[in-house]
Design a protein around this motif. Structure first.
Motif: not given
Lengths: 136, 166
Positions: B1-8
Motif C-alpha cells: 500500500m503506497n502513501t497515495r492509496k493510504l491517504t485516499n
C-alpha cells in the motif's frame, strides 16, 4: 460479459420477485388484521421473558404503567381497549415512542435499546393458548 | 500500500464517518427500528469498485469502530457490525461476480443482507419470534435504499475515479 449480463438479469428478476412477495405478504396481513371483530391481547416481553399479558377487551379503563429495563432505563406504556403504545421512554433513538399506538397484529412495538417487545395477538386465532389469567 | 492509496482510503473512511454522522442526525424516516438510508454504504461500494475487497473491509471496519467510539453505544456497535459484515460479504461476492459492474444490484443485495443481519441480532437479543414480523418491511426498505445508494455510488464513482486514480 454476456454471461455477466445474464446473471444480472436473473438477479434483478429474483429481487423483483422478492419485492412482490413482501408486498403481497403485507397486503394479506393487513387484510386479516383489519377485521373489526377481532379482539387482541397484548404480550409484553423483556429480554425474551414474558412480563405480562393484557387482554385489551377486558380492560375497563386506560392504564399507564412503567417498565424498568434491567440494564437501566424505562418505558412508560399506555394501554386502552383500543390499543397499546409506549408514551415515554429514555432510550436514545425514541423509535418506540414515535411508532405510536398499535391497534392490530401488523407490527409489534420494539424498543431495541431496552430489549422490550410489545405484541398484539388476536384472541381467537390461537384458541389453545388464549390467556386465562392476567399476570401483573 | 503506497502513501497515495493510504491517504485516499483514510479520506474515504472519514467521508463515510461524516456521512454516517449526518445521517444519524436526521429524524427516522419510518418509525420502524432498523430502517435507515445507509448512505455511508456509498463509500463502501465505491472502495469495493475502485480498489478491492480487502481495502473496502478496512474502510468499513474503521468507519464502524470510529463511529461507535465517537457517537455510539455498545449496542449499536453490535448491530452495525453484524449488519455491516453480512452486507459486506454479500456486496463483495456480487461485486466480484459482476467485475464491478451493476453497482445498483450489488447495493440492493447489500441492503437486503444488512437488514437480515440486523433482524437476526434483534431476534437473538429479544428472543421473541414476533420480531420476524418486521422482515417484509425490512426487505422492502433494504431494496429501496439499496437502489438509491447504488445509484449514488454509480454517479459518485464516475467523478471520484478521476480524482483518486489519475
Amino acid at each position: 460479459m454476456n454471461n455477466v449480463n445474464k446473471i444480472a438479469c436473473l438477479l434483478s428478476g429474483c429481487i423483483l420477485l422478492l419485492l412482490t412477495a413482501c408486498l403481497l405478504i403485507l397486503f394479506l396481513r393487513r387484510h386479516t388484521a383489519q377485521d373489526p371483530d377481532t379482539t387482541y391481547t397484548a404480550y409484553l416481553y423483556q429480554d425474551g421473558q414474558l412480563l405480562q399479558t393484557i387482554p385489551l377487551s377486558q380492560l375497563a379503563e386506560p392504564r399507564r404503567f412503567t417498565v424498568e429495563a434491567p440494564a437501566g432505563g424505562y418505558n412508560t406504556i399506555e394501554v386502552s381497549c383500543q390499543g397499546i403504545s409506549i408514551a415515554e421512554a429514555d432510550c436514545p433513538d425514541q423509535i418506540c415512542v414515535l411508532q405510536g399506538t398499535i391497534t392490530d397484529s401488523m407490527l409489534p412495538i420494539t424498543c431495541l435499546p431496552h430489549r422490550l417487545v410489545i405484541e398484539l395477538k388476536p384472541d381467537d386465532a390461537a384458541s389453545g393458548d388464549a390467556p386465562d389469567a392476567i399476570a401483573y | 500500500m503506497n502513501t497515495r492509496k493510504l491517504t485516499n482510503l483514510a479520506l474515504l473512511a472519514v467521508l463515510a464517518l461524516a456521512i454516517y454522522y449526518v445521517e444519524s442526525l436526521l429524524p427516522p424516516v419510518v418509525p420502524i427500528p432498523g430502517i435507515k438510508l445507509g448512505l455511508a454504504n456509498i463509500i463502501t461500494l465505491l472502495v469495493l469498485r475502485l480498489y478491492n475487497a480487502r481495502n473496502a473491509a478496512l474502510v468499513l471496519l474503521v468507519r464502524i469502530l470510529l463511529s461507535a467510539l465517537l457517537f455510539g453505544q455498545a449496542m449499536s456497535l453490535l448491530y452495525s457490525l453484524c449488519g455491516g459484515l453480512l452486507c459486506f460479504i454479500a456486496m463483495a461476492s456480487v461485486c466480484r461476480l459482476f467485475h464491478g459492474h451493476f453497482p445498483e444490484l450489488t447495493s440492493i443485495l447489500g441492503g437486503i443482507f444488512h437488514n437480515i443481519g440486523q433482524l437476526l441480532v434483534a431476534l437473538a437479543l429479544t428472543a421473541v419470534p414476533g420480531v420476524l414480523a418486521y422482515l417484509p418491511f425490512l426487505l422492502i426498505s433494504g431494496i429501496i435504499t439499496g437502489l438509491f445508494t447504488g445509484l449514488c455510488a454509480r454517479f459518485a464513482g464516475h467523478y471520484l475515479k478521476r480524482l483518486l486514480m489519475p
